[in-house]
Write a protein that holds these residues in place. Structure first.
Motif, PDB file in Angstrom:
ATOM      1  N   LEU A   1       1.701  -4.788   7.496  1.00  0.00           N
ATOM      2  CA  LEU A   1       1.905  -6.193   7.877  1.00  0.00           C
ATOM      3  C   LEU A   1       3.371  -6.507   8.137  1.00  0.00           C
ATOM      4  CD1 LEU A   1      -0.657  -7.870   5.458  1.00  0.00           C
ATOM      5  CD2 LEU A   1      -0.862  -7.618   7.951  1.00  0.00           C
ATOM      6  N   VAL A   2       4.267  -5.925   7.352  1.00  0.00           N
ATOM      7  CA  VAL A   2       5.694  -6.118   7.608  1.00  0.00           C
ATOM      8  C   VAL A   2       6.059  -5.497   8.949  1.00  0.00           C
ATOM      9  CG1 VAL A   2       8.030  -5.560   6.818  1.00  0.00           C
ATOM     10  CG2 VAL A   2       6.309  -6.304   5.171  1.00  0.00           C
ATOM     11  N   TYR A   3       5.512  -4.322   9.238  1.00  0.00           N
ATOM     12  CA  TYR A   3       5.739  -3.670  10.527  1.00  0.00           C
ATOM     13  C   TYR A   3       5.206  -4.555  11.657  1.00  0.00           C
ATOM     14  CZ  TYR A   3       5.426   0.041  14.110  1.00  0.00           C
ATOM     15  OH  TYR A   3       5.528   0.795  15.255  1.00  0.00           O
ATOM     16  N   SER A   4       4.060  -5.187  11.462  1.00  0.00           N
ATOM     17  CA  SER A   4       3.524  -6.061  12.511  1.00  0.00           C
ATOM     18  C   SER A   4       4.441  -7.264  12.737  1.00  0.00           C
ATOM     19  CB  SER A   4       2.092  -6.501  12.184  1.00  0.00           C
ATOM     20  OG  SER A   4       2.054  -7.384  11.097  1.00  0.00           O
ATOM     21  N   ASP A   5       5.029  -7.797  11.671  1.00  0.00           N
ATOM     22  CA  ASP A   5       6.015  -8.878  11.828  1.00  0.00           C
ATOM     23  C   ASP A   5       7.221  -8.385  12.628  1.00  0.00           C
ATOM     24  OD1 ASP A   5       4.431 -10.558  10.332  1.00  0.00           O
ATOM     25  OD2 ASP A   5       5.641 -10.394   8.508  1.00  0.00           O
ATOM     26  N   TRP A   6       7.685  -7.178  12.305  1.00  0.00           N
ATOM     27  CA  TRP A   6       8.824  -6.571  12.995  1.00  0.00           C
ATOM     28  C   TRP A   6       8.511  -6.416  14.489  1.00  0.00           C
ATOM     29  CZ3 TRP A   6       9.863  -2.011  15.637  1.00  0.00           C
ATOM     30  CH2 TRP A   6      11.204  -1.639  15.739  1.00  0.00           C
TER      31      TRP A   6
ATOM     32  N   PRO B   1      -4.978 -17.588  12.807  1.00  0.00           N
ATOM     33  CA  PRO B   1      -3.538 -17.587  12.648  1.00  0.00           C
ATOM     34  C   PRO B   1      -3.064 -16.250  12.092  1.00  0.00           C
ATOM     35  CG  PRO B   1      -4.572 -19.103  11.077  1.00  0.00           C
ATOM     36  CD  PRO B   1      -5.649 -18.554  11.936  1.00  0.00           C
ATOM     37  N   ALA B   2      -1.943 -15.823  12.553  1.00  0.00           N
ATOM     38  CA  ALA B   2      -1.377 -14.554  12.110  1.00  0.00           C
ATOM     39  C   ALA B   2      -0.847 -14.685  10.698  1.00  0.00           C
ATOM     40  CB  ALA B   2      -0.261 -14.124  13.046  1.00  0.00           C
ATOM     41  N   ARG B   3      -1.053 -13.629   9.924  1.00  0.00           N
ATOM     42  CA  ARG B   3      -0.516 -13.608   8.570  1.00  0.00           C
ATOM     43  C   ARG B   3       0.869 -13.002   8.615  1.00  0.00           C
ATOM     44  NH1 ARG B   3      -5.261 -10.679   5.459  1.00  0.00           N
ATOM     45  NH2 ARG B   3      -3.586  -9.181   5.400  1.00  0.00           N
ATOM     46  N   ARG B   4       1.751 -13.523   7.809  1.00  0.00           N
ATOM     47  CA  ARG B   4       3.112 -12.988   7.720  1.00  0.00           C
ATOM     48  C   ARG B   4       3.287 -12.413   6.328  1.00  0.00           C
ATOM     49  NH1 ARG B   4       5.884 -13.150  12.551  1.00  0.00           N
ATOM     50  NH2 ARG B   4       7.799 -13.173  11.412  1.00  0.00           N
ATOM     51  N   ALA B   5       3.710 -11.190   6.256  1.00  0.00           N
ATOM     52  CA  ALA B   5       3.969 -10.563   4.967  1.00  0.00           C
ATOM     53  C   ALA B   5       5.339 -10.986   4.457  1.00  0.00           C
ATOM     54  CB  ALA B   5       3.922  -9.048   5.111  1.00  0.00           C
ATOM     55  N   ASP B   6       5.494 -10.961   3.148  1.00  0.00           N
ATOM     56  CA  ASP B   6       6.805 -11.247   2.565  1.00  0.00           C
ATOM     57  C   ASP B   6       7.803 -10.205   3.039  1.00  0.00           C
ATOM     58  OD1 ASP B   6       5.823 -13.365   1.157  1.00  0.00           O
ATOM     59  OD2 ASP B   6       5.512 -12.221  -0.682  1.00  0.00           O
ATOM     60  N   ARG B   7       8.985 -10.647   3.328  1.00  0.00           N
ATOM     61  CA  ARG B   7      10.060  -9.727   3.683  1.00  0.00           C
ATOM     62  C   ARG B   7      10.991  -9.653   2.489  1.00  0.00           C
ATOM     63  NH1 ARG B   7      11.014 -11.830   9.756  1.00  0.00           N
ATOM     64  NH2 ARG B   7       9.067 -11.042  10.547  1.00  0.00           N
ATOM     65  N   ARG B   8      11.056  -8.487   1.929  1.00  0.00           N
ATOM     66  CA  ARG B   8      11.897  -8.311   0.749  1.00  0.00           C
ATOM     67  C   ARG B   8      13.003  -7.328   1.071  1.00  0.00           C
ATOM     68  NH1 ARG B   8       6.526  -7.948  -2.456  1.00  0.00           N
ATOM     69  NH2 ARG B   8       6.234 -10.129  -2.899  1.00  0.00           N
ATOM     70  N   PRO B   9      14.177  -7.541   0.479  1.00  0.00           N
ATOM     71  CA  PRO B   9      15.267  -6.588   0.698  1.00  0.00           C
ATOM     72  C   PRO B   9      14.947  -5.262   0.034  1.00  0.00           C
ATOM     73  CG  PRO B   9      15.885  -8.230  -0.927  1.00  0.00           C
ATOM     74  CD  PRO B   9      14.543  -8.637  -0.383  1.00  0.00           C
ATOM     75  N   ALA B  10      15.589  -4.225   0.509  1.00  0.00           N
ATOM     76  CA  ALA B  10      15.418  -2.909  -0.091  1.00  0.00           C
ATOM     77  C   ALA B  10      15.925  -2.934  -1.516  1.00  0.00           C
ATOM     78  CB  ALA B  10      16.185  -1.871   0.723  1.00  0.00           C
ATOM     79  N   PRO B  11      15.340  -2.103  -2.378  1.00  0.00           N
ATOM     80  CA  PRO B  11      15.842  -2.039  -3.746  1.00  0.00           C
ATOM     81  C   PRO B  11      17.308  -1.629  -3.762  1.00  0.00           C
ATOM     82  CG  PRO B  11      13.891  -0.634  -3.440  1.00  0.00           C
ATOM     83  CD  PRO B  11      14.262  -1.204  -2.113  1.00  0.00           C
ATOM     84  N   ALA B  12      18.014  -2.022  -4.799  1.00  0.00           N
ATOM     85  CA  ALA B  12      19.434  -1.684  -4.913  1.00  0.00           C
ATOM     86  C   ALA B  12      19.622  -0.184  -4.749  1.00  0.00           C
ATOM     87  CB  ALA B  12      19.964  -2.151  -6.262  1.00  0.00           C
ATOM     88  N   GLY B  13      20.530   0.169  -3.869  1.00  0.00           N
ATOM     89  CA  GLY B  13      20.814   1.575  -3.634  1.00  0.00           C
ATOM     90  C   GLY B  13      19.885   2.234  -2.626  1.00  0.00           C
ATOM     91  N   GLY B  14      18.808   1.533  -2.220  1.00  0.00           N
ATOM     92  CA  GLY B  14      17.863   2.106  -1.258  1.00  0.00           C
ATOM     93  C   GLY B  14      18.167   1.644   0.142  1.00  0.00           C
ATOM     94  N   PRO B  15      17.757   2.422   1.123  1.00  0.00           N
ATOM     95  CA  PRO B  15      18.016   2.040   2.510  1.00  0.00           C
ATOM     96  C   PRO B  15      17.115   0.890   2.946  1.00  0.00           C
ATOM     97  CG  PRO B  15      16.671   4.018   2.432  1.00  0.00           C
ATOM     98  CD  PRO B  15      17.051   3.684   1.004  1.00  0.00           C
ATOM     99  N   ALA B  16      17.618   0.033   3.790  1.00  0.00           N
ATOM    100  CA  ALA B  16      16.806  -1.039   4.364  1.00  0.00           C
ATOM    101  C   ALA B  16      15.991  -0.460   5.515  1.00  0.00           C
ATOM    102  CB  ALA B  16      17.710  -2.159   4.884  1.00  0.00           C
ATOM    103  N   VAL B  17      14.756  -0.895   5.622  1.00  0.00           N
ATOM    104  CA  VAL B  17      13.919  -0.447   6.731  1.00  0.00           C
ATOM    105  C   VAL B  17      14.335  -1.253   7.942  1.00  0.00           C
ATOM    106  CG1 VAL B  17      11.567  -0.262   7.597  1.00  0.00           C
ATOM    107  CG2 VAL B  17      12.031   0.122   5.182  1.00  0.00           C
ATOM    108  N   SER B  18      14.971  -0.589   8.912  1.00  0.00           N
ATOM    109  CA  SER B  18      15.526  -1.344  10.021  1.00  0.00           C
ATOM    110  C   SER B  18      15.083  -0.860  11.385  1.00  0.00           C
ATOM    111  CB  SER B  18      17.053  -1.315   9.948  1.00  0.00           C
ATOM    112  OG  SER B  18      17.506   0.018  10.055  1.00  0.00           O
ATOM    113  N   ASP B  19      14.375   0.232  11.463  1.00  0.00           N
ATOM    114  CA  ASP B  19      13.945   0.672  12.782  1.00  0.00           C
ATOM    115  C   ASP B  19      12.516   1.204  12.729  1.00  0.00           C
ATOM    116  OD1 ASP B  19      14.239   3.125  11.602  1.00  0.00           O
ATOM    117  OD2 ASP B  19      15.771   3.844  12.970  1.00  0.00           O
TER     118      ASP B  19
END
Length: 85
Positions: free
Chosen positions: A38-43, A1-19
């Motif tokens: 792992l987050v990239y693999s989920d993306w 089974p594939a593992r899914r990493a936690d998806r956490r929001p960007a820190p306050a004031g930091g850019p969200a990783v979106s692309d």
């Protein structure tokens, strides 16, 4: 089974990783960051790129498990399969 990493929001004031370029920049800056990988693999999975996602997960499992163990051998087989596609 594939593992899914936690998806956490960007820190306050930091850019969200979106692309993809942001993920690649993060991995270039810190190539040992398995959580980012792992987050990239989920993306990638979310965008229908399951082969690349499977490759990244197999690399993480292969590099974080002891050689000769069941986890290592299964990761090696998944890596071989991912590369063959």
């Amino acid at each position: 089974p594939a593992r899914r990493a936690d998806r956490r929001p960007a820190p306050a004031g930091g850019p969200a990783v979106s692309d993809e370029s942001a993920f690649l920049d993060t991995l270039k800056t810190n190539p040992a960051d398995d959580t980012a990988r792992l987050v990239y693999s989920d993306w990638l999975d979310d965008r229908g790129d399951g082969h690349r996602a499977a490759y990244l997960r197999a690399v993480v499992d292969l590099t974080t498990s002891a050689g000769g163990t069941l986890v290592y051998n299964e990761a090696a087989a998944r890596l071989f399969t991912a590369v063959a596609h």
